[in-house]
Design a protein around this motif. Structure first.
Motif, mmCIF file in Angstrom:
data_model
loop_
_atom_site.group_PDB
_atom_site.id
_atom_site.type_symbol
_atom_site.label_atom_id
_atom_site.label_comp_id
_atom_site.label_asym_id
_atom_site.label_seq_id
_atom_site.Cartn_x
_atom_site.Cartn_y
_atom_site.Cartn_z
ATOM 1 N N SER A 50 0.814 -1.211 0.000
ATOM 2 C CA SER A 50 0.000 0.000 0.000
ATOM 3 C C SER A 50 0.850 1.264 0.000
ATOM 4 O O SER A 50 0.326 2.349 0.061
ATOM 5 C CB SER A 50 -0.926 0.007 1.217
ATOM 6 O OG SER A 50 -0.171 0.003 2.395
ATOM 7 N N THR A 71 -7.275 -4.093 -0.256
ATOM 8 C CA THR A 71 -8.653 -4.526 -0.042
ATOM 9 C C THR A 71 -8.660 -5.971 0.439
ATOM 10 O O THR A 71 -7.670 -6.687 0.316
ATOM 11 C CB THR A 71 -9.479 -4.436 -1.335
ATOM 12 O OG1 THR A 71 -8.985 -5.404 -2.268
ATOM 13 C CG2 THR A 71 -9.414 -3.040 -1.944
ATOM 14 N N TRP A 106 -5.153 -3.488 7.302
ATOM 15 C CA TRP A 106 -6.480 -3.384 6.701
ATOM 16 C C TRP A 106 -7.544 -3.456 7.787
ATOM 17 O O TRP A 106 -8.466 -2.645 7.831
ATOM 18 C CB TRP A 106 -6.670 -4.508 5.669
ATOM 19 C CG TRP A 106 -8.080 -4.771 5.316
ATOM 20 C CD1 TRP A 106 -8.855 -4.054 4.445
ATOM 21 C CD2 TRP A 106 -8.908 -5.828 5.807
ATOM 22 N NE1 TRP A 106 -10.100 -4.598 4.384
ATOM 23 C CE2 TRP A 106 -10.164 -5.695 5.208
ATOM 24 C CE3 TRP A 106 -8.704 -6.870 6.710
ATOM 25 C CZ2 TRP A 106 -11.213 -6.550 5.475
ATOM 26 C CZ3 TRP A 106 -9.747 -7.730 6.974
ATOM 27 C CH2 TRP A 106 -10.980 -7.569 6.360
ATOM 28 N N GLN A 111 -11.901 -0.959 8.092
ATOM 29 C CA GLN A 111 -12.570 -1.582 6.957
ATOM 30 C C GLN A 111 -13.577 -2.610 7.467
ATOM 31 O O GLN A 111 -13.360 -3.234 8.501
ATOM 32 C CB GLN A 111 -11.551 -2.269 6.042
ATOM 33 C CG GLN A 111 -10.538 -1.336 5.443
ATOM 34 C CD GLN A 111 -11.174 -0.313 4.533
ATOM 35 O OE1 GLN A 111 -12.108 -0.593 3.808
ATOM 36 N NE2 GLN A 111 -10.673 0.912 4.587
#
Length: 165
Positions: A50, A71, A106, A111
């Protein structure tokens, strides 16, 4: 020579923000090539990258970066690709640690939780941290020297979930 071109094309695609193009270029490296495993490792690293990091490693050893976030689909793809790779224990644990570190980031970024495990860990911060701690522990056992072993033990301790005891 076209295999080297695939790594070059992947670096160029990453440079302009085309992750899917980079992944496609590396996926086209044939299974009979001596660089097939390196290409698949690079794909795993692209999927979990990322920011600045070792993504896109090719024969020339140059890296690239990803600008947006990882993701849950990226994490699951990286998990699936790693499970199909024929690599030694050291490399498997290194890649597992990279995937689990990205999964922890993440998960702690707010998320929504996905369904199904990532590298055998439920998609929640505690389970992912436990998995990452195990990966670092395995890397410590495989480390070639005492100094590196200590680094991995420290890394494992830094990600260990907090307990009341």
């Amino acid at each position: 020579s076209y295999v080297s071109a695939a790594f070059g094309l992947a670096r160029i695609r990453l440079g302009v923000g085309d992750r899917s193009g980079a992944i496609a270029a590396l996926t086209d490296v044939p299974g009979i090539s001596s660089y097939h495993v390196a290409a698949q490792i690079a794909v795993v690293r692209i999927l979990v990258s990322s920011g600045q990091g070792p993504a896109g490693q090719g024969p020339a050893g140059q890296g690239s970066a990803r600008q947006d976030g990882v993701t849950v689909d990226d994490l699951r793809q990286a998990d699936g690709r790693l499970s199909r790779l024929a690599v030694d224990d050291l490399r498997r644990h290194q890649l597992s640690a990279e995937i689990l570190q990205a999964a922890v980031e993440w998960c702690t970024s707010g998320q929504p939780p996905g369904t199904g495990p990532i590298l055998g860990c439920e998609p929640n911060a505690r389970a992912l941290r436990c998995g990452l701690e195990r990966s670092y522990g395995a890397l410590a056992r495989l480390a070639p020297d005492k100094g590196r072993r200590i680094e991995f033990v420290d890394m494992a301790n830094s990600v260990r979930p907090r307990t009341l005891t």
